[in-house]
Scaffold this active site. Sequence first.
Site, PDB file in Angstrom:
ATOM      1  N   GLY D 149     -38.793  36.216 -27.011  1.00 40.65           N
ATOM      2  CA  GLY D 149     -37.298  35.817 -27.093  1.00 40.65           C
ATOM      3  C   GLY D 149     -36.541  37.246 -27.261  1.00 40.65           C
ATOM      4  CB  CYS D 150     -33.031  38.370 -26.592  1.00 41.55           C
ATOM      5  SG  CYS D 150     -32.190  36.743 -26.837  1.00 41.55           S
ATOM      6  CE1 TYR D 151     -29.232  37.078 -31.543  1.00 42.87           C
ATOM      7  CE2 TYR D 151     -29.825  34.870 -30.644  1.00 42.87           C
ATOM      8  CZ  TYR D 151     -28.764  35.801 -30.953  1.00 42.87           C
ATOM      9  OH  TYR D 151     -27.468  35.613 -30.908  1.00 42.87           O
TER      10      TYR D 151
END
Lengths: 344, 344, 344, 344
Positions: D149-151
């Site tokens: 994921g991005c985070y």
Amino acid sequence: MIKVGIVGGTGYTGVELLRLLAQHPEAEVAVITSRSEAGIRVADMYPNLRGHYDQLAFSIPDVASLGACDVVFFATPHGVAHALAGELLDAGTRVIDLSADFRLVDAVEWAQWYGQPHGAPDLLGEAVYGLPEVNREAIRGARLIAVPGCYPTATQLGLIPLLEAGLADTRQLIANCASGVSGAGRGAKVGSLLCESSESMMAYAVKGHRHLPEISQGLRRAAGEPVGLTFVPHLAPMIRGIHATLYAQVSDRSVDLQALFERRYAGEPFVDVMPAGSHPETRSVRGANVCRIAVHRPQGGDLVVVLSVIDNLVKGASGQALQNMNIMLGLNENMGLAHAAMLP
Amino acid sequence: MIKVGIVGGTGYTGVELLRLLAQHPEAEVAVITSRSEAGIRVADMYPNLRGHYDQLAFSIPDVASLGACDVVFFATPHGVAHALAGELLDAGTRVIDLSADFRLVDAVEWAQWYGQPHGAPDLLGEAVYGLPEVNREAIRGARLIAVPGCYPTATQLGLIPLLEAGLADTRQLIANCASGVSGAGRGAKVGSLLCESSESMMAYAVKGHRHLPEISQGLRRAAGEPVGLTFVPHLAPMIRGIHATLYAQVSDRSVDLQALFERRYAGEPFVDVMPAGSHPETRSVRGANVCRIAVHRPQGGDLVVVLSVIDNLVKGASGQALQNMNIMLGLNENMGLAHAAMLP
Amino acid sequence: MIKVGIVGGTGYTGVELLRLLAQHPEAEVAVITSRSEAGIRVADMYPNLRGHYDQLAFSIPDVASLGACDVVFFATPHGVAHALAGELLDAGTRVIDLSADFRLVDAVEWAQWYGQPHGAPDLLGEAVYGLPEVNREAIRGARLIAVPGCYPTATQLGLIPLLEAGLADTRQLIANCASGVSGAGRGAKVGSLLCESSESMMAYAVKGHRHLPEISQGLRRAAGEPVGLTFVPHLAPMIRGIHATLYAQVSDRSVDLQALFERRYAGEPFVDVMPAGSHPETRSVRGANVCRIAVHRPQGGDLVVVLSVIDNLVKGASGQALQNMNIMLGLNENMGLAHAAMLP
Amino acid sequence: MIKVGIVGGTGYTGVELLRLLAQHPEAEVAVITSRSEAGIRVADMYPNLRGHYDQLAFSIPDVASLGACDVVFFATPHGVAHALAGELLDAGTRVIDLSADFRLVDAVEWAQWYGQPHGAPDLLGEAVYGLPEVNREAIRGARLIAVPGCYPTATQLGLIPLLEAGLADTRQLIANCASGVSGAGRGAKVGSLLCESSESMMAYAVKGHRHLPEISQGLRRAAGEPVGLTFVPHLAPMIRGIHATLYAQVSDRSVDLQALFERRYAGEPFVDVMPAGSHPETRSVRGANVCRIAVHRPQGGDLVVVLSVIDNLVKGASGQALQNMNIMLGLNENMGLAHAAMLP
């Protein structure tokens, strides 16, 4: 490899040239100059370039090193290219000027709009106006290119099909344009602060903007006669993009305008005539060397509305400059310019 | 205290009415309705209102409780006021409709643009178009007000001085307008997402926007004859604001346009004719019930350019609605509307 | 009417003071000074004020005319109030300083952070730190107020309930804050350009920001012991707003933190403790003199997260300054400050 | 040429994959599926792609045509890859899943956070977590990749040097992160409207965000022991970008953290450890597959602050997915990913 020099590379057209040249397989930046930032590495000033130009630093402008380049771009305020272009041409270097110095064919008109005498009137004869969709053949043989301004690019590409076809009433053309704030450059001006220019729209320079004579000159060339143009630029709360809404009286309602535009730009790699009924968004060209155009005749009336969008830093400046370089040097015209726009 | 009802208060014009009414010393909101949010407190939906309406909750629309109000505002999609206005008027309640339901005098034209039959043609005769700068006397005695649209307000205020004076060529008027995204409402539409509408400009509805017949109707009234209008709306990447750039042919170059506009709006509390040469910014009216106007004649030519800005949610909707209420009820016209715009 | 003077009114806190004072029923601006803009009318510089201060113009700072005011606000860079405050106090004028000049009680610490000697150490004894939620009684009798900074206001209001109750581990507090760009002022700096600061987030001054000692001083006061604070400010791509995300170790998991916060701020007109589970948005306080707070204990652990938002120009500067004026002069504390925030 | 399939290509990670693949010299998109948009050409939906994919249209997902691809990307909501991945693997197709379906190694934990049973627990054994800086060798041989994921990407890259070196107190790690609105996808949600999310900051999901277990899992792997993590995501008013501000207690003040980070990422093509004292901006990675990191020890204390930025759609999604493809297929890792970020 083509050796490239950039004069005055600290502004937005400079960093955009660097971004685009980083993807160009045949060119490398040998010299980049800036009086104020001499000694600073470009990647220290522009962190997006880290990993791409780690050794390249700004240097004091110097004719010897610039003259050793194959091509020199001027990404400078007006007046600078006047002073240096001649020497570089004498050294055998090609010059591509992104400033306004060689855009107007008439030195007297230039002096009126820029408030100072033209600094190199002897070069005007050989300067070629670098709008490839109009001047491709002349660009091919040119040594000195005047890259069109951002508003002039969007406006001319939108109106010339009508003018070349003799369809529009040339006495009353209107270019209602909006630009992102990057058009005002990287200078520290109050009006360009986020707190002054975001969340707001305004017109400016309604009295007369310096791009007016450039646009008029281009439209006149297309029409073969003088034109009456009202040009109202606006500042839009965004970084990049020019949106031109163009109005022209076209009394002949029998013409298929969509076909006319498609024909005019058939085969053009960087002009996209969108399907009838389209509303081009500036974000659809963000970062890309494209002009997207749609033509409308609202309520079937006499007034034709052309919508034309570009990224002011790409097709309106640095991308078009590279397109000119590719043409001049006989490279594939879209070399380094083939990437898609970034959306969202 | 004036008892106020609001029908359909969950959208942006609804919350803006609540914000403005919170400062109005003579009015209090007694009822606010919403089918979808019934039972929810307004301050839970709109946290900016916490501390102002802590007990007020949305309720199911109900003619009895609305009819017990002195004034009811409709902040609804078109069609809703058609269905309810008659009963409320019968109950002795004044109705101020922010939707398009009573803006057009011609029910047939309404049906064409809105794609459904007009739902209350019998009320058209007494509906007053709530543009105070044109209709103040009629508003004073009215029971039913059609609050003008946002584009129509900015455009009419900008053009009527020229039209009333018989100066403009009425065959070829142009309104090139840009609106903030709040004009599209609070509906969950992809086109209104931040990722779709920020950092971009686009025209839309060039073929024909529903505000076109409303504007034409108003301009015709001012001109005393039919007008030919081209209206091109644009979406600008900001929350609030309408910027109208208006073009009209005024062949008589001897007229002092600045004086004409100043005279026309002398004494108007909410129209500000700016000094000659000005470029009004939409942020200069953000949150305030003001229209700022500047008039230009670029290059001294025949084409006059009028710049007109409003906040679409205030002078273009909820503020103008309150202004109408104040006039109808004999209050000071700027009650609750005297605050300055928020800048930056 | 209270006669108000403003020193240095050309910046964002100055124009915001003018906006708020325009709604204040008991105050009128008699003098506003600016060396650079002397002679310019405020409404010519800030068109949102047209119609409100049409005769008021900037003048050269002058002790005689300022000393004739009941209250003088300093909306200046640091150092200016040092030089003038003493004379104004001697003239019987109350001074409310929005700059940092009197925020730190320790002149030596001030000198370290501001890189110059403190210019009025003799006044430190009577300067009152103008955070009404902590110091209301002292403000009432004060002649000289130091209005807290924007980050310090949001951070202190968020943490003091925990510290006053002795619940938090004072050795390791964290304030992770984001500010809109207006916090950087109206100066023409490259970093504040729309093209540099929109569409981006960044931390800054991680090494040490001038608000750090001010926050530490306030937290120490609340805790009754020294505190260890890490403060990381960020620049967010918006005009207004401070969002503070505050972290504190609270080992005692039996405490009802929601009740604690509600009790601490019961009766406070400008602190809004939101319901448990809330996520306050900065836009919910835009333009309003409010701090909204929510307290969380994620996953039921030891680390408490407090969210605290203000409008940096209102509760973080000019609104809080007016709140102080109201308290000093025995007016209703929310006079001129009762309006709701503007959303959207 | 590598034949690529994309499942669910109408969202932002889908269009970003298309943008990046258009520059990839060895890959071509053979199939792109969407139930809702079947039959629509991608360039009609995403005008930035006009001229790049003029013949490519969305089709109904179909295992036969997807299974004929060399690689299939899932740019879908969670649950979809569960249903299809197995069949594609059986058909000999490599699967690169941008959704959360295979990110957690524990199917029970997955079910808790996603509120439904894991749909393909038998594939968990061979799914490889596609963070090349940690798992490059495993990616090389993988058939099924779970793209982080991005985070999680920004946070893990920022913290793992400290954790792998055993320097940080693993009981109290904090990830204070801000994301652009594109992280919420292209769904028509009120909270993602420009009028709701621009000009504002807010935290969200403080109670618990689905990326929390993914980040914890990755940090645990790096630390070799369980970690205590507080993760507070925020919504920032911009389109793209993740800014992670990471806090870790590092009591040993003798360590040269700058050197540690530089050593850890030496040779990594897409992690840029910036010079000591830097504040990375999200715009410096806009559109590029880069993570820029800076490490600070404010006031020389025990609490270390790591700043880590990525473009959530590139290094946080589609770019990293391509990086995985390049590694899996033995291509140059930066093929199609070598371009510079777009600034301004």
